[in-house]
Design a protein around this motif. Structure first.
Motif, PDB file in Angstrom:
ATOM      1  N   VAL A   1       0.832  -1.205   0.000  1.00  0.00           N
ATOM      2  CA  VAL A   1       0.000   0.000   0.000  1.00  0.00           C
ATOM      3  C   VAL A   1       0.864   1.250   0.000  1.00  0.00           C
ATOM      4  O   VAL A   1       0.627   2.199  -0.767  1.00  0.00           O
ATOM      5  N   ALA A   2       1.892   1.255   0.834  1.00  0.00           N
ATOM      6  CA  ALA A   2       2.757   2.427   0.929  1.00  0.00           C
ATOM      7  C   ALA A   2       3.523   2.665  -0.375  1.00  0.00           C
ATOM      8  O   ALA A   2       3.651   3.810  -0.832  1.00  0.00           O
ATOM      9  N   ALA A   3       4.026   1.604  -0.981  1.00  0.00           N
ATOM     10  CA  ALA A   3       4.833   1.751  -2.190  1.00  0.00           C
ATOM     11  C   ALA A   3       4.025   2.290  -3.369  1.00  0.00           C
ATOM     12  O   ALA A   3       4.557   3.024  -4.204  1.00  0.00           O
ATOM     13  N   TRP A   4       2.757   1.958  -3.436  1.00  0.00           N
ATOM     14  CA  TRP A   4       1.933   2.330  -4.582  1.00  0.00           C
ATOM     15  C   TRP A   4       0.859   3.367  -4.251  1.00  0.00           C
ATOM     16  O   TRP A   4       0.041   3.710  -5.109  1.00  0.00           O
ATOM     17  N   ARG A   5       0.894   3.904  -3.043  1.00  0.00           N
ATOM     18  CA  ARG A   5      -0.209   4.766  -2.620  1.00  0.00           C
ATOM     19  C   ARG A   5      -0.380   5.984  -3.514  1.00  0.00           C
ATOM     20  O   ARG A   5      -1.494   6.279  -3.979  1.00  0.00           O
ATOM     21  N   ASP A   6       0.681   6.721  -3.766  1.00  0.00           N
ATOM     22  CA  ASP A   6       0.552   7.976  -4.517  1.00  0.00           C
ATOM     23  C   ASP A   6       0.014   7.753  -5.922  1.00  0.00           C
ATOM     24  O   ASP A   6      -0.698   8.604  -6.472  1.00  0.00           O
ATOM     25  N   ILE A   7       0.365   6.621  -6.528  1.00  0.00           N
ATOM     26  CA  ILE A   7      -0.119   6.305  -7.870  1.00  0.00           C
ATOM     27  C   ILE A   7      -1.537   5.748  -7.825  1.00  0.00           C
ATOM     28  O   ILE A   7      -2.433   6.199  -8.549  1.00  0.00           O
ATOM     29  N   SER A   8      -1.774   4.773  -6.947  1.00  0.00           N
ATOM     30  CA  SER A   8      -3.048   4.046  -6.968  1.00  0.00           C
ATOM     31  C   SER A   8      -4.190   4.828  -6.347  1.00  0.00           C
ATOM     32  O   SER A   8      -5.367   4.522  -6.595  1.00  0.00           O
ATOM     33  N   ILE A   9      -3.881   5.867  -5.562  1.00  0.00           N
ATOM     34  CA  ILE A   9      -4.957   6.638  -4.938  1.00  0.00           C
ATOM     35  C   ILE A   9      -5.518   7.698  -5.879  1.00  0.00           C
ATOM     36  O   ILE A   9      -6.634   8.195  -5.694  1.00  0.00           O
TER      37      ILE A   9
END
Length: 279
Positions: free
Chosen positions: A263-271
């Motif tokens: 979640v942390a690694a992809w948060r900025d993209i996936s949110i």
């Protein structure tokens, strides 16, 4: 306060250990199994408080009959324990439908139908409990256990939704998630795919070797597991999730750590998925 219990799958394993403990402490019990022969000694020791009846959770109607027995013999039902089920080993590609579909019938659909049959009686008893036996395999998937994982993941989701529905009615759900305990689970309670595919020799088939080397050597003490389950049922505010044993707790911790990392690694993209100009 004396409680009335209905427990499925009481012939062996954690179900049998729990049934023995419930009867020993003086509660009323409807003990069930596909074959009641193994339960007769329990009924003979506790003739006033124990009734035994056949219950194959995959057969419609048998659960309703067991609930009716609890109500007629003891005046109601306070605790349902959905324990019946079995394990399955094999890679997803290895297993055939006639091998894995019975797993879902017993572990998931049988649990659903037994719960549906018991809910009217449980709703008449504020403070009642539903105890669903999941597994650490219901928390994290692993090679060789995919179909078993799927049934227990489904039990987790169903139980969480059921808990949300029943909370205002003062009926609580407890999901028990055991690690390895010294029962017959790796022996008579474990099926396996007949086919073996060489490509999975280092992954899924390793679980078959685990079964062969660990059956009867598991670290978990069933009596201690049952003691924790009884304490959870008795407490005023029981947990929704109840991992049992250090292996189960380790599974939870690793799953949460891996989940948080993804979640942390992809948060900025996936949110960033909403419309730029919301209506």
């Amino acid at each position: 306060m004396v409680k009335t219990w209905l427990i499925t799958g009481c012939s062996t394993g954690l179900g049998r250990a729990l049934a023995e403990a419930v009867a020993r402490r003086g509660d009323c019990l409807v003990a069930t199994a596909r074959s009641t022969g193994a339960l007769e000694a329990l009924r003979e020791r506790y003739p006033d408080t124990v009734r035994c009846t056949r219950l194959d959770v995959t057969r419609p109607g048998e659960a309703a009959a067991a609930v009716a027995l609890a109500e007629s013999a003891f005046g109601g039902l306070d605790v349902l324990v959905n324990n019946a089920g079995f394990g399955f080993l094999g890679a997803i590609e290895e297993a055939e439908p006639d091998e894995y579909r019975p797993l879902f019938e017993a572990n998931l659909f049988g649990l659903i139908e037994t719960t549906r049959a018991a809910l009217p009686a449980l709703r008449r008893r504020p403070g009642s409990r539903i105890v669903n036996l999941s597994s650490r395999a219901g928390l994290s998937g692993s090679a060789g256990f995919g179909y078993y994982n799927a049934t227990k993941f489904a039990v987790e989701g169903l139980s969480e939704a059921l808990a949300d529905e029943l909370r205002p009615l003062d009926v609580r759900v407890i999901i028990v998630e055991p690690g390895p305990f010294r029962t017959e689970f790796l022996g008579r309670s474990m099926a396996a795919a007949a086919r073996r595919i060489d490509a999975y020799a280092s992954t899924a088939q390793g679980r078959r070797r685990y079964r062969e080397t660990n059956d009867g050597r598991q670290a978990g003490d069933p009596a201690k597991a049952v003691a924790v389950m009884l304490r959870a049922v008795d407490t005023e505010n029981p947990p929704l999730h109840l991992p049992l044993g250090p292996a189960a707790h380790g599974t939870v911790e690793r799953k949460f750590a891996a989940f948080r990392a993804d979640v942390a690694a992809w948060r900025d993209i996936s949110i960033a998925t909403d419309f730029d100009d919301p209506a």
